[in-house]
Design an enzyme around this catalytic site. Structure first.
Site, PDB file in Angstrom:
ATOM      1  N   ASP A 448       0.832  -1.204   0.000  1.00  0.00           N
ATOM      2  CA  ASP A 448       0.000   0.000   0.000  1.00  0.00           C
ATOM      3  C   ASP A 448       0.870   1.259   0.000  1.00  0.00           C
ATOM      4  OD1 ASP A 448      -2.277   1.560   0.176  1.00  0.00           O
ATOM      5  OD2 ASP A 448      -3.057   0.604   1.990  1.00  0.00           O
ATOM      6  N   ASP A 516     -11.044   2.075  -3.054  1.00  0.00           N
ATOM      7  CA  ASP A 516     -11.644   1.805  -1.747  1.00  0.00           C
ATOM      8  C   ASP A 516     -13.161   1.917  -1.803  1.00  0.00           C
ATOM      9  OD1 ASP A 516      -9.337   1.206  -0.440  1.00  0.00           O
ATOM     10  OD2 ASP A 516      -8.992   3.226   0.316  1.00  0.00           O
TER      11      ASP A 516
END
Ligand code: DGJ
Length: 695
Positions: A448, A516
């Site tokens: 990430d 997301d």
């Protein structure tokens, strides 16, 4: 057969369906001659011109492959240098060309200064994609500073304006598309944030009168995850050009004597229609771009803990989730953020990649062993480029972040960016990840990256303005080294969702986290934008419990959308009813029967959610023996829609068995593509999966 033809300094790159033609004139100037449909090769020539008048010069008018800054050229340039004696102009002569296998290289050098520039073009069997990049070499002893370096320049054939298709997205709203018609001046798509980001995409798609099936479409995608700039222009002669490469914002690059630089590559093509563009790029990426361990492998159905448990992970609760995940057919269980250091929320812990003993008193292996016992592989989340001020790593090495000595560093999500251009930082990151993979049975890393860069001072560098390039290369190199040492481990690129899934990242990472935002409706648009010029199998898509505008779409609907990429599950399965778990089980089992078609097939976008209220995407295997189509509509505005649904890409001479739920038909490819199947699209969360198999 694809080939490179060369005659009298005219070079023809011949692909399945296109010609890309360039040449060099007797004065050594490079010219772009043609890009598009094939013509008789003997007809191509260099149309030399004189200055139009003293204010409009021939250098400004040339269509070129490479334009150095200098002489009477005033338009955007590809490369601008400053030599040791402060001369800021480049004046090139042509040194010659070389054809090595499928690659053509043309070399130019400055008439006085020790600078050599080589343009490379590579063609690939069975597709229309061409790879371009440029090598810049300092052949002298003294340093040369570059203010601008691009990877490639393109000139488009028509004098009429082109429309540029790009994205103007954001976190949670990635890949929202824009269409800008450029009549004059410049249109710029770029990032200045350090990594390729959620906003603009590092590509151009230029078209005229085009739709999915017809019309001229020119495209090129830059394989680079740092600060990029795609600069499109249309001049007073009606010539549309695009220059793509490093962003010249807060940039310079130094080459010491003897050093050279290969720019990030660009992958370009010309097609009729956007559908063919997507299919060309998808096939190309699977065969030639994605890292080799997994490019031809089917990606497993994964479970990810983030939306279910956030930062509050612990062994007991992850094992509970894992049991449920295994029961419904998940193959890879990924534990997300929260397992390391003093990570309770996003204020602490980044950088401390050791197990949090409060959460995992018996170490990570208790969970990993249980996941393996349940028949699944185990994956784990890391954010290696970042550090929290509240971490052991930052306390030990406060100088390891980008910073200026007299400026306070801005935190975003309470974190700072590690200066990855430092060798000790690179070694630290490689070693902690290598240890993690060596000491545990981990088969998957979710890498990430959750903030843009700021205060990008780097005292270790002679030229700190090279930070974005060097940082990007360091990330790629660590990923490559990890994969070399642990070839069984797949690595996912994530950056607050889809903030780093350009073709550069996808040349090193095996897949990407798309967004997301996992809302079923929003995802239809997000996934469409993602898959336009990025390989479908890299598009991770989870079914979660996200609340949409009012409530989540039905579970079947969320599956029907997520199954259009590489399927993942992200809901809190411990709260699912038996009925819900059965829906998951049924859909995952179905996905396993169609995923080779989805992950490797040709995508046809047949109906568009924005234009048609209904989304219909169809995937067809290369041999046209299997196909799957997904229809989803969030209830139509007019309550119901009765319509024949026609398919595409099938073999007109084959017969197919079509299955829609419990109903089955047998029809010919011709019938399915021309008459179609009548569907009644109505009700909330309408979704149907249509499977076609050759009889
Ligand atoms: C951002 C990612 O996009 C999410 O999926 C999740 O991994 C969080 N970071 C964790 O902090």
């Amino acid at each position: 057969m694809n080939r490179i033809v060369c005659k009298n300094n005219i070079f023809i790159l011949e692909t399945e369906n296109t010609h890309y033609v360039l040449g060099v004139d007797s004065a050594g100037y490079n010219h772009h001659i043609h890009w598009g449909k094939k013509c008789d090769p003997s007809d191509y020539f260099i149309n030399d011109i004189d200055d139009e008048n003293s204010n409009s010069t021939k250098l400004d008018e040339y269509r070129q492959e490479l334009t150095p800054f200098g002489q009477t050229m005033y338009r955007d340039c590809d490369i601008k240098a400053e030599f040791d004696d402060k001369c800021r102009e480049i004046n090139l002569k042509y040194d010659g060309y070389k054809i090595t296998g499928d690659t053509l290289s043309l070399t130019f050098s400055d008439k006085y200064y020790p600078l050599e520039i080589t343009l490379h073009y590579q063609i690939f069997e069975n597709c229309d994609i061409i790879k371009r990049f440029t090598t810049i070499k300092n052949t002298g002893a003294k340093k040369i500073d570059f203010e601008k370096i691009s990877s490639a320049q393109f000139s488009l054939p028509s004098v009429k304006p082109y429309t540029f298709r790009n994205t103007n997205g954001a976190w949670g709203g990635e890949f929202i598309e824009t269409h800008d018609t450029l009549e004059g001046g410049y249109a710029v798509y770029e990032t200045r944030k350090g990594a390729s980001n959620h906003n603009n995409s590092p590509y151009f798609i230029a078209y005229q009168n085009a739709d999915e099936k017809n019309g001229d479409v020119y495209f090129a995608s830059l394989a680079y995850s740092g600060n990029f700039k795609i600069s499109c222009s249309r001049d007073s002669y009606g010539i549309t050009r695009v220059i793509m490469g490093f962003n010249d914002f807060d940039f310079s690059h130094t080459l010491d004597g003897g050093e050279s630089l290969d720019t990030p590559p660009v992958y370009c093509g010309y097609t009729q229609g956007f559908g063919e563009m997507t299919r060309q790029m998808n096939v190309f990426a699977v065969n030639h771009l994605l890292p080799k361990q997994f490019n031809h492998k089917i990606l497993p159905v994964l479970y990810n803990s983030w939306e279910a448990t956030g930062f509050s992970v612990n062994a007991k609760q992850q094992i509970e989730l894992a049991k449920r995940a295994a029961e419904i057919g998940v193959e890879l269980f990924v534990m997300d953020d929260g397992w390391f250091g003093q990570r309770k929320d996003d204020h602490a812990g980044l950088g401390d990649w050791y197990v949090n003993e409060e959460k995992f008193p018996n170490g990570l292996d208790e969970l990993i062993n249980e996941v393996n016992r349940l028949g699944m592989d185990f994956g784990i989340w890391v954010e290696p480029e970042m550090v929290n001020a509240d971490s052991d790593l930052f306390r030990a090495h406060p100088d390891w972040t980008y910073h200026y000595p007299h400026r306070e560093a801005c935190e975003l999500r309470n974190q700072l960016v590690l200066n990855m251009t430092r060798k000790d930082v690179q070694d630290y990151i490689f070693n902690v990840l290598d240890d993690l993979l060596s000491n545990h049975n981990i088969k998957y890393i979710k890498w990430d990256m959750n903030r843009p860069f700021s205060e990008t001072g780097a005292e270790n560098l002679q030229n700190p303005k090279m930070y974005s390039y060097l940082h990007t290369m360091a990330v790629y190199s660590i990923v490559d080294r990890l994969k070399e040492k642990h070839p069984e481990v797949a690595i996912e690129s994530c950056a607050s969702g889809g903030g780093r899934c350009d073709l550069g990242a996808l040349s090193h990472y095996d897949q990407a986290w798309t967004s997301d935002n996992t809302d079923g409706i929003d995802r239809i648009t997000i996934q469409k934008g993602y898959s336009l010029l990025r390989p479908v199998k890299t598009m991770r898509a989870w079914v979660t419990d996200i609340e949409g505008i009012n409530k989540p779409c039905s579970l079947d609907f969320r599956f029907a959308v997520a199954m259009q990429g590489s399927l993942g599950i992200g809901g809190d399965l411990t709260k699912y009813s038996d009925d819900d778990l059965e829906i998951c089980r049924r859909n995952i089992a179905l996905y396993k029967t169609i995923r080779d078609t989805v992950q490797f097939g040709d995508l046809y976008r047949l109906l568009d959610i924005e234009e048609d209220e209904v989304s219909l995407n169809q995937y067809v295997t290369a041999d046209k023996s299997k196909s799957v189509a997904f229809i989803v509509a969030n209830g139509t505005r007019f309550y119901k829609k009765r319509m024949p649904v026609c398919f595409d890409g099938l073999d007109k001479n084959k017969r197919y068995r079509i299955t829609i739920g419990d109903t089955a038909y047998e029809k010919s490819g011709t019938y399915l593509m021309n008459v179609g199947i009548r569907m009644h699209i109505r009700g909330v969360d309408y979704n149907k999966i249509i499977i076609m198999e050759e009889i």
